[in-house]
Design a protein around this motif. Structure first.
Motif, PDB file in Angstrom:
ATOM      1  N   LYS A 125       6.153  -0.552 -17.095  1.00 44.97           N
ATOM      2  CA  LYS A 125       4.876  -0.791 -16.430  1.00 44.97           C
ATOM      3  C   LYS A 125       4.937  -0.254 -15.010  1.00 44.97           C
ATOM      4  CE  LYS A 125       2.299  -4.864 -14.858  1.00 44.97           C
ATOM      5  NZ  LYS A 125       2.894  -5.205 -13.567  1.00 44.97           N
ATOM      6  N   GLU A 126       6.061  -0.474 -14.336  1.00 53.05           N
ATOM      7  CA  GLU A 126       6.238  -0.028 -12.945  1.00 53.05           C
ATOM      8  C   GLU A 126       6.225   1.501 -12.844  1.00 53.05           C
ATOM      9  OE1 GLU A 126       7.153  -4.068 -13.481  1.00 53.05           O
ATOM     10  OE2 GLU A 126       8.149  -2.394 -14.488  1.00 53.05           O
ATOM     11  N   ASP A 127       6.722   2.170 -13.881  1.00 47.93           N
ATOM     12  CA  ASP A 127       6.694   3.634 -13.882  1.00 47.93           C
ATOM     13  C   ASP A 127       5.259   4.144 -13.797  1.00 47.93           C
ATOM     14  OD1 ASP A 127       9.493   3.847 -14.107  1.00 47.93           O
ATOM     15  OD2 ASP A 127       9.410   3.904 -16.303  1.00 47.93           O
ATOM     16  N   LEU A 128       4.366   3.559 -14.562  1.00 49.32           N
ATOM     17  CA  LEU A 128       2.959   3.969 -14.521  1.00 49.32           C
ATOM     18  C   LEU A 128       2.312   3.567 -13.204  1.00 49.32           C
ATOM     19  CD1 LEU A 128       3.119   4.155 -17.816  1.00 49.32           C
ATOM     20  CD2 LEU A 128       0.682   3.805 -17.607  1.00 49.32           C
ATOM     21  N   GLU A 129       2.617   2.376 -12.733  1.00 52.31           N
ATOM     22  CA  GLU A 129       1.951   1.847 -11.539  1.00 52.31           C
ATOM     23  C   GLU A 129       2.241   2.655 -10.284  1.00 52.31           C
ATOM     24  OE1 GLU A 129       1.370  -2.871 -12.410  1.00 52.31           O
ATOM     25  OE2 GLU A 129       3.388  -2.217 -11.839  1.00 52.31           O
ATOM     26  N   LYS A 130       3.337   3.376 -10.249  1.00 50.28           N
ATOM     27  CA  LYS A 130       3.688   4.100  -9.024  1.00 50.28           C
ATOM     28  C   LYS A 130       2.832   5.349  -8.809  1.00 50.28           C
ATOM     29  CE  LYS A 130       7.562   7.007 -10.499  1.00 50.28           C
ATOM     30  NZ  LYS A 130       8.976   7.284 -10.344  1.00 50.28           N
ATOM     31  N   TYR A 131       2.089   5.742  -9.833  1.00 49.29           N
ATOM     32  CA  TYR A 131       1.228   6.925  -9.717  1.00 49.29           C
ATOM     33  C   TYR A 131      -0.219   6.524  -9.460  1.00 49.29           C
ATOM     34  CZ  TYR A 131       5.088   9.551 -11.783  1.00 49.29           C
ATOM     35  OH  TYR A 131       6.306  10.134 -12.036  1.00 49.29           O
ATOM     36  N   GLU A 132      -0.869   7.270  -8.563  1.00 48.33           N
ATOM     37  CA  GLU A 132      -2.307   7.094  -8.328  1.00 48.33           C
ATOM     38  C   GLU A 132      -3.102   8.009  -9.263  1.00 48.33           C
ATOM     39  OE1 GLU A 132      -3.656   4.732  -6.345  1.00 48.33           O
ATOM     40  OE2 GLU A 132      -1.568   4.113  -6.161  1.00 48.33           O
ATOM     41  N   LYS A 133      -2.420   9.047  -9.767  1.00 43.97           N
ATOM     42  CA  LYS A 133      -3.053  10.026 -10.645  1.00 43.97           C
ATOM     43  C   LYS A 133      -2.251  10.098 -11.936  1.00 43.97           C
ATOM     44  CE  LYS A 133      -4.535  12.561  -6.543  1.00 43.97           C
ATOM     45  NZ  LYS A 133      -5.578  11.671  -6.286  1.00 43.97           N
ATOM     46  N   LEU A 134      -2.944   9.864 -13.057  1.00 43.45           N
ATOM     47  CA  LEU A 134      -2.271   9.749 -14.353  1.00 43.45           C
ATOM     48  C   LEU A 134      -2.948  10.597 -15.424  1.00 43.45           C
ATOM     49  CD1 LEU A 134      -1.941   5.860 -14.415  1.00 43.45           C
ATOM     50  CD2 LEU A 134      -0.002   7.444 -14.437  1.00 43.45           C
ATOM     51  N   ILE A 135      -2.135  11.119 -16.316  1.00 44.66           N
ATOM     52  CA  ILE A 135      -2.616  11.698 -17.564  1.00 44.66           C
ATOM     53  C   ILE A 135      -1.879  10.949 -18.671  1.00 44.66           C
ATOM     54  CG2 ILE A 135      -2.780  13.758 -19.017  1.00 44.66           C
ATOM     55  CD1 ILE A 135      -2.635  15.433 -16.415  1.00 44.66           C
ATOM     56  N   LEU A 136      -2.631  10.410 -19.619  1.00 46.10           N
ATOM     57  CA  LEU A 136      -2.051   9.658 -20.728  1.00 46.10           C
ATOM     58  C   LEU A 136      -2.371  10.393 -22.023  1.00 46.10           C
ATOM     59  CD1 LEU A 136      -3.157   6.041 -19.694  1.00 46.10           C
ATOM     60  CD2 LEU A 136      -1.124   7.319 -18.962  1.00 46.10           C
ATOM     61  N   ALA A 137      -1.347  10.648 -22.837  1.00 48.53           N
ATOM     62  CA  ALA A 137      -1.531  11.435 -24.055  1.00 48.53           C
ATOM     63  C   ALA A 137      -0.947  10.717 -25.263  1.00 48.53           C
ATOM     64  CB  ALA A 137      -0.864  12.800 -23.901  1.00 48.53           C
ATOM     65  N   SER A 138      -1.757  10.652 -26.341  1.00 45.25           N
ATOM     66  CA  SER A 138      -1.295  10.010 -27.570  1.00 45.25           C
ATOM     67  C   SER A 138      -1.921  10.679 -28.792  1.00 45.25           C
ATOM     68  CB  SER A 138      -1.666   8.531 -27.586  1.00 45.25           C
ATOM     69  OG  SER A 138      -1.301   7.927 -28.825  1.00 45.25           O
ATOM     70  N   PRO A 139      -1.125  10.883 -29.832  1.00 48.23           N
ATOM     71  CA  PRO A 139      -1.724  11.279 -31.106  1.00 48.23           C
ATOM     72  C   PRO A 139      -2.362  10.054 -31.761  1.00 48.23           C
ATOM     73  CG  PRO A 139       0.629  10.993 -31.388  1.00 48.23           C
ATOM     74  CD  PRO A 139       0.329  10.780 -29.918  1.00 48.23           C
ATOM     75  N   THR A 140      -3.211  10.301 -32.725  1.00 44.65           N
ATOM     76  CA  THR A 140      -3.822   9.230 -33.504  1.00 44.65           C
ATOM     77  C   THR A 140      -3.049   9.113 -34.815  1.00 44.65           C
ATOM     78  OG1 THR A 140      -5.960   9.729 -32.518  1.00 44.65           O
ATOM     79  CG2 THR A 140      -5.966   8.405 -34.537  1.00 44.65           C
ATOM     80  N   TRP A 141      -2.680   7.886 -35.165  1.00 49.42           N
ATOM     81  CA  TRP A 141      -1.898   7.646 -36.378  1.00 49.42           C
ATOM     82  C   TRP A 141      -2.639   6.755 -37.345  1.00 49.42           C
ATOM     83  CZ3 TRP A 141       2.095  10.147 -38.221  1.00 49.42           C
ATOM     84  CH2 TRP A 141       2.812  10.969 -37.349  1.00 49.42           C
ATOM     85  N   GLY A 142      -2.318   6.880 -38.595  1.00 44.35           N
ATOM     86  CA  GLY A 142      -2.916   6.012 -39.608  1.00 44.35           C
ATOM     87  C   GLY A 142      -4.425   6.118 -39.592  1.00 44.35           C
ATOM     88  N   SER A 143      -5.074   4.988 -39.660  1.00 50.44           N
ATOM     89  CA  SER A 143      -6.539   4.991 -39.672  1.00 50.44           C
ATOM     90  C   SER A 143      -7.076   4.743 -38.272  1.00 50.44           C
ATOM     91  CB  SER A 143      -7.059   3.953 -40.665  1.00 50.44           C
ATOM     92  OG  SER A 143      -6.524   2.677 -40.344  1.00 50.44           O
ATOM     93  N   GLY A 144      -6.688   5.598 -37.328  1.00 52.98           N
ATOM     94  CA  GLY A 144      -7.253   5.542 -35.979  1.00 52.98           C
ATOM     95  C   GLY A 144      -6.431   4.788 -34.967  1.00 52.98           C
ATOM     96  N   ASP A 145      -5.142   4.622 -35.206  1.00 55.50           N
ATOM     97  CA  ASP A 145      -4.284   3.839 -34.310  1.00 55.50           C
ATOM     98  C   ASP A 145      -3.604   4.702 -33.258  1.00 55.50           C
ATOM     99  OD1 ASP A 145      -4.790   1.514 -35.845  1.00 55.50           O
ATOM    100  OD2 ASP A 145      -3.210   2.083 -37.258  1.00 55.50           O
TER     101      ASP A 145
END
Length: 164
Positions: free
Chosen positions: A40-60
């Motif tokens: 959580k702290e790794d994400l919090e240290k940035y003011e600018k973020l790009i988050l990337a995820s594939p979609t799995w199963g039925s939309g997860d």
């Protein structure tokens, strides 16, 4: 210059490849993190973020993101600039195409979300990630439209780079 934190989850390596292309297209410094090894702290240290995820199963969300979801609900995104990247297969999963975007969007929407993209040129039945004809981030179908991937990444980076 403040670095951008790019966090991704990937099972097959496709999202990791897309993330590398995004990083190489940006002219600004991007620090790439696999969400499986992030706190959580790794994400919090940035003011600018790009988050990337594939979609799995039925939309997860991808499994590492699902494991991290509890942390997402505890992060204050209100003072952050966030861009989202979702991967999906619009032929095999036409009714939940790139739904990973909508899952991530629910957590970050109180922040400044940039990088919405038109749903034109995609062929799917339904997606929770489309609002008023636009995906809430960059939608990539590297299975059925891989010939458009680089062009979509370049256009998206050009669109959002000024916000970062």
């Amino acid at each position: 210059m403040e670095a951008i934190g790019l966090f991704y989850g990937s099972d097959t390596g496709t999202t990791e490849d897309i993330v590398e292309k995004i990083k190489n297209t940006f002219s600004k410094e991007i620090e790439v993190h696999n969400i499986a090894n992030s706190s959580k702290e790794d994400l919090e240290k940035y003011e600018k973020l790009i988050l990337a995820s594939p979609t799995w199963g039925s939309g997860d969300l991808q499994a590492d993101w699902e494991d991290f979801e509890n942390n997402l609900s505890k992060i204050d995104f209100s003072n952050k600039t966030i861009a989202l990247v979702g991967l999906g297969d619009q032929e095999s999963y036409s009714d939940t195409f790139c739904n990973s975007l909508s899952h991530l969007y629910e957590y970050v929407k109180k922040g400044k979300v940039v990088g919405k993209t038109s749903a034109e040129g995609y062929y799917f039945e339904d997606s929770d990630s489309v609002i008023d004809g636009e995906f809430v981030g960059l939608a990539i179908d590297d299975v059925n439209q891989d010939e458009l991937t680089n062009e979509r990444i370049e256009a998206w980076v050009k669109q959002i780079e000024g916000s970062f």
